[in-house]
Every structure is written in structure tokens, then in C-alpha cells.
Scaffold this active site. Structure first.
Site, PDB file in Angstrom:
ATOM      1  N   ASN A   1       4.390  26.311   3.536  1.00 39.46           N
ATOM      2  CA  ASN A   1       4.190  27.351   2.786  1.00 39.46           C
ATOM      3  C   ASN A   1       2.941  28.206   3.169  1.00 39.46           C
ATOM      4  O   ASN A   1       1.979  27.618   2.713  1.00 39.46           O
ATOM      5  CB  ASN A   1       4.251  27.122   1.515  1.00 39.46           C
TER       6      ASN A   1
ATOM      7  N   LYS B   1       1.441  30.988   2.298  1.00 39.51           N
ATOM      8  CA  LYS B   1       0.733  31.662   1.254  1.00 39.51           C
ATOM      9  C   LYS B   1       0.333  32.937   2.106  1.00 39.51           C
ATOM     10  O   LYS B   1       0.558  33.525   2.750  1.00 39.51           O
ATOM     11  CB  LYS B   1      -0.111  30.754   0.691  1.00 39.51           C
TER      12      LYS B   1
ATOM     13  N   HIS C   1       7.651  30.146  -6.998  1.00 40.07           N
ATOM     14  CA  HIS C   1       6.332  29.384  -6.883  1.00 40.07           C
ATOM     15  C   HIS C   1       5.685  29.446  -7.880  1.00 40.07           C
ATOM     16  O   HIS C   1       5.281  30.450  -8.708  1.00 40.07           O
ATOM     17  CB  HIS C   1       5.935  29.647  -5.482  1.00 40.07           C
TER      18      HIS C   1
ATOM     19  N   GLU D   1       7.454  20.790  -7.656  1.00 41.67           N
ATOM     20  CA  GLU D   1       6.064  21.056  -7.279  1.00 41.67           C
ATOM     21  C   GLU D   1       5.253  20.948  -8.727  1.00 41.67           C
ATOM     22  O   GLU D   1       5.143  22.044  -9.468  1.00 41.67           O
ATOM     23  CB  GLU D   1       5.911  22.222  -6.724  1.00 41.67           C
TER      24      GLU D   1
ATOM     25  N   GLY E   1      -2.436  22.286  -4.464  1.00 42.08           N
ATOM     26  CA  GLY E   1      -3.810  22.703  -4.357  1.00 42.08           C
ATOM     27  C   GLY E   1      -4.837  21.746  -4.751  1.00 42.08           C
ATOM     28  O   GLY E   1      -6.025  22.219  -4.980  1.00 42.08           O
TER      29      GLY E   1
ATOM     30  N   SER F   1       0.210  18.938  -2.615  1.00 43.59           N
ATOM     31  CA  SER F   1      -1.100  18.054  -2.005  1.00 43.59           C
ATOM     32  C   SER F   1      -0.256  16.941  -1.064  1.00 43.59           C
ATOM     33  O   SER F   1      -0.664  15.754  -1.069  1.00 43.59           O
ATOM     34  CB  SER F   1      -1.954  17.245  -3.028  1.00 43.59           C
TER      35      SER F   1
HETATM   36  P1  PGA Z   1      -0.580  22.365  -1.307  1.00 43.94           P
HETATM   37  O1  PGA Z   1       0.580  23.504  -1.749  1.00 43.94           O
HETATM   38  O2  PGA Z   1       0.344  21.650  -0.384  1.00 43.94           O
HETATM   39  O3  PGA Z   1      -1.671  23.049  -0.810  1.00 43.94           O
HETATM   40  O4  PGA Z   1      -0.639  21.622  -2.528  1.00 43.94           O
HETATM   41  C1  PGA Z   1       1.757  23.272  -2.006  1.00 43.94           C
HETATM   42  C2  PGA Z   1       2.592  24.479  -2.340  1.00 43.94           C
HETATM   43  O5  PGA Z   1       1.945  25.274  -3.169  1.00 43.94           O
HETATM   44  O6  PGA Z   1       3.686  24.603  -2.140  1.00 43.94           O
END
Ligand code: PGA
Length: 226
Positions: free
Chosen positions: A10, A12, A91, A155, A161, A191
Site C-alpha cells: 500500500n 498511500k 483503510h 490492521e 505506521g 508495521s
Molecule cells: P505500515 O502500514 O506497514 O506502514 O504500518 C500498513 C497499512 O497502513 O496498510
């Protein structure tokens, strides 16, 4: 043979069309690496291109309409013109920053299901949720989990994040709740990194990776582990 997994990136609001094009070309040139797995990349919508690779391109979001007066959104017509048939919905960043409700997410789910899209639906509690089962149940209200192309991405908000993923025990516990609620396929996101991907993937059908997918070499190193 190793079990086939889904590994999704992803991206973003990151990268530019040029950077994205070289990202995709590099991933394509390493297709032997993931011949047993299903890779899905969700570029930023300004970086979407034709879905013509050995992996799938998907949309991070779209409006539940063919086209029309929906400023800032993209619709089915644009996705179809790019042969994109995969979408990420719900999300937590869209839920919290853009105030997307379960009702809107359900409307999108129904619209894109009707168009036979593969839907990766993100759900997850935050750290002060008292009754995780009831919370997840409420996020799934009205969602047809029997739809053959419905994949849940679990998630937990506290892990997105952040510095650390949820613990393996927590992921295992929540996955069994989700299975009881009717989930067929479950990805984990929050993460995921080179350090924890191998342990986590043994518990789930795949991973949804944010930061560790931004650099294509790091993303491919994760794929290589699995
Ligand atoms: P991250 O994001 O791996 O940076 O924690 C995952 C997500 O938001 O899908």
C-alpha cells in the site's frame, strides 16, 4: 511447495508517476521471485497505470459510481479503462482522516462486488477497544463474507505506521475471531517489516505492507523470505 500467499503493498500518498513506473518495472523484471505468490500493488491514484504486469495493480479507493461529479475521486470507468479489478476499501486512514463510515464502506463494497472486483476490506480495532469481537463484528455489518473475492485485511490501528506490529498471540486470537465471524481469507497489516514478516505470515493468508513496500528492493526482500 511453499503455500501461496498474498503480499500487497500500500503505497498511500507516496512516490511520483516516474518513480512508480520504475518501481513497477523493477518488480516485473523480478517475476521469478513471486511465481508462487500473488502480489498486489496499490499505487497512489495519480500513479495508477494499466494493469498489465505479472502482479496485480489495485486502487486504494474509488467512489461507488461509474463516473460523474465526484471531485477528487475516481470511478469505475477509469479503473476499467486501466483493467483494474482490485480495490482496497475501509483503510483506517480513510476512516479516521476522511471520516469514511461503515455505511459508505458497505456501499462501496456492494458496488464493487457487483462489478466482480477483488475487494480487500480493511478492519481493525484500536488499543482502547474493550470488546474486540463486537467492534469487528460492527465493522463487518452487511458485508458478504461469502463473496468469493472478499479478502479481509486485519490492521489493528495501534500497529499501523507505528514501531511494532501486533504480537503474534494477538494476531492469532483476532484471526480466530474473524474466522468465527465468517472470514475466508485474512491478511495482516500494521508495521510489517523484514524482521517480522516470516513469523506473521505463518498465521495468515498474506500481508498488507505500508512503509516496508515503499522501497521496491525492501519489498522484494520481504517477498524472498516467504
Ligand atoms: P505500515 O502500514 O506497514 O506502514 O504500518 C500498513 C497499512 O497502513 O496498510
Amino acid at each position: 511447495m511453499k503455500q501461496s500467499k498474498i503480499i500487497a503493498g500500500n503505497l498511500k500518498a507516496n512516490l511520483t508517476p516516474e518513480l512508480m513506473a520504475s518501481y513497477l518495472a523493477k518488480l516485473e523484471s523480478s517475476k521469478k521471485l513471486y511465481e508462487n505468490h500473488q502480489i498486489i500493488i496499490f499505487p497512489n491514484q495519480a500513479c495508477l497505470s494499466k494493469n498489465c504486469f505479472s502482479f496485480e495493480l489495485g486502487a486504494q479507493n474509488a467512489y461507488p459510481a461509474k463516473s460523474g461529479s465526484f471531485t477528487g475521486e475516481i470511478g469505475l470507468e477509469l479503473l476499467s479503462s486501466l483493467d483494474i479489478k482490485t480495490i482496497l476499501l475501509g483503510h483506517s486512514e480513510r476512516r479516521s482522516l476522511l471520516k469514511e463510515t461503515n455505511e459508505l464502506i458497505l456501499e462501496k463494497f456492494k458496488f464493487f462486488k457487483n462489478e466482480n472486483f477483488k475487494i480487500i476490506l480493511c478492519i481493525g480495532e484500536d488499543s482502547n477497544t474493550k470488546d474486540i469481537r463486537a467492534f469487528l463484528h460492527s465493522q463487518l455489518e452487511g458485508i458478504n463474507l461469502d463473496y468469493k473475492d472478499c479478502i479481509l485485511a486485519y490492521e489493528p490501528i495501534f500497529a499501523i505506521g507505528s514501531k511494532a506490529s501486533a504480537t503474534l498471540e494477538h494476531i492469532q486470537k483476532v484471526c480466530s475471531i474473524l474466522k468465527e465471524l465468517g472470514a475466508k481469507k485474512i491478511l495482516y497489516g500494521g508495521s510489517v517489516s523484514l524482521d517480522n514478516a516470516k513469523d506473521i505470515i505463518s498465521l495468515v493468508d498474506g500481508l498488507l505492507i505500508g512503509r516496508a513496500s515503499l522501497d521496491v528492493d525492501e519489498f522484494m526482500q520481504i517477498i524472498k523470505l516467504l
